[in-house]
Design an enzyme around this catalytic site. Sequence first.
Site, PDB file in Angstrom:
ATOM      1  N   GLY A  65      32.200  67.457  76.496  1.00 57.25           N
ATOM      2  CA  GLY A  65      33.208  67.698  75.535  1.00 57.25           C
ATOM      3  C   GLY A  65      33.571  66.272  74.922  1.00 57.25           C
TER       4      GLY A  65
ATOM      5  N   GLN B  76      39.369  60.863  70.834  1.00 51.12           N
ATOM      6  CA  GLN B  76      38.624  60.079  71.448  1.00 51.12           C
ATOM      7  C   GLN B  76      37.844  59.005  70.866  1.00 51.12           C
ATOM      8  OE1 GLN B  76      37.486  63.387  74.222  1.00 51.12           O
ATOM      9  NE2 GLN B  76      37.630  61.784  75.614  1.00 51.12           N
TER      10      GLN B  76
ATOM     11  N   CYS C  53      36.941  62.529  82.341  1.00 53.98           N
ATOM     12  CA  CYS C  53      37.150  62.432  80.792  1.00 53.98           C
ATOM     13  C   CYS C  53      36.368  61.157  80.331  1.00 53.98           C
ATOM     14  CB  CYS C  53      38.903  62.441  80.792  1.00 53.98           C
ATOM     15  SG  CYS C  53      39.150  62.048  78.875  1.00 53.98           S
ATOM     16  N   LEU C  54      35.871  61.284  79.225  1.00 49.94           N
ATOM     17  CA  LEU C  54      34.971  60.004  78.796  1.00 49.94           C
ATOM     18  C   LEU C  54      36.096  58.800  78.377  1.00 49.94           C
ATOM     19  CD1 LEU C  54      32.207  61.370  76.569  1.00 49.94           C
ATOM     20  CD2 LEU C  54      32.046  60.734  79.026  1.00 49.94           C
TER      21      LEU C  54
ATOM     22  N   HIS D 147      40.789  71.394  78.344  1.00 46.72           N
ATOM     23  CA  HIS D 147      40.868  69.991  78.331  1.00 46.72           C
ATOM     24  C   HIS D 147      40.370  69.411  76.977  1.00 46.72           C
ATOM     25  CE1 HIS D 147      39.249  65.978  80.270  1.00 46.72           C
ATOM     26  NE2 HIS D 147      39.152  65.621  78.884  1.00 46.72           N
ATOM     27  N   GLU D 148      39.639  69.892  76.207  1.00 49.32           N
ATOM     28  CA  GLU D 148      39.527  69.089  74.937  1.00 49.32           C
ATOM     29  C   GLU D 148      40.838  69.469  73.847  1.00 49.32           C
ATOM     30  OE1 GLU D 148      37.554  66.990  74.548  1.00 49.32           O
ATOM     31  OE2 GLU D 148      36.417  67.712  76.269  1.00 49.32           O
TER      32      GLU D 148
ATOM     33  N   HIS E 186      43.537  67.470  74.243  1.00 49.53           N
ATOM     34  CA  HIS E 186      43.660  65.987  73.568  1.00 49.53           C
ATOM     35  C   HIS E 186      44.182  66.069  72.178  1.00 49.53           C
ATOM     36  CE1 HIS E 186      41.148  63.300  76.036  1.00 49.53           C
ATOM     37  NE2 HIS E 186      40.188  64.288  76.156  1.00 49.53           N
TER      38      HIS E 186
HETATM   39 ZN   LIG Z   1      38.975  64.164  77.799  1.00 45.23          ZN
END
Ligand SMILES: [Zn+2]
Length: 177
Positions: A45, A50, A92-93, A134-135, A138
């Site tokens: 995701g 991000q 998380c990226l 999670h997304e 953000h």
């Molecule tokens: Zn993340």
Amino acid sequence: MIRKIHTFPDSVLRKKAQPVENIDVDISELLNDMTETMYNQKGVGLAAPQVGVSLRVVVIDTTSGEQPDTLLHLINPEITAAEGEQTGEEGCLSIPGEYEPVRRYNRVTVKAFNPAGEEIEFEAEGFLARAVQHELDHLEGVLFIDRIPPYKRDIVKKHIKRRIADGDYGTIEDVQS
Ligand SMILES: [Zn+2]
């Protein structure tokens, strides 16, 4: 085009993202780039903040490209109902290399617009429900480390500081305490 992923503690990750007003060619390009960037990092995701774009746009693929028909492109997504509970390890990226168990709802109902500008609604359970939560976090400037106990958050932040000092993290910014 693969875009640069902004990593914690970059301030763009803390901003509340703005709703998309027109689903135009720029949004299509953003979605395509986000998908390519997510797959390149083997992520499941990615939210627009991000990649440094403070808009309510999210891509999710819990198979990370193994089954491309699972790919979701969500514009202005909202959770309209949630129930149950699950706990699972999350990463998380934007916080590369850090993983912690996070408690989430087990099932959510999601409303969003698709790239064709149509309103869609679906239910998600388990891992997909986790990815959605999670997304969408953000888009509110919330990171998974905000949802772990404070003592663990301190440990993760110290670890990141050390990794930055060692040149092993992917950002040259200082970690704020
Ligand atoms: Zn993340």
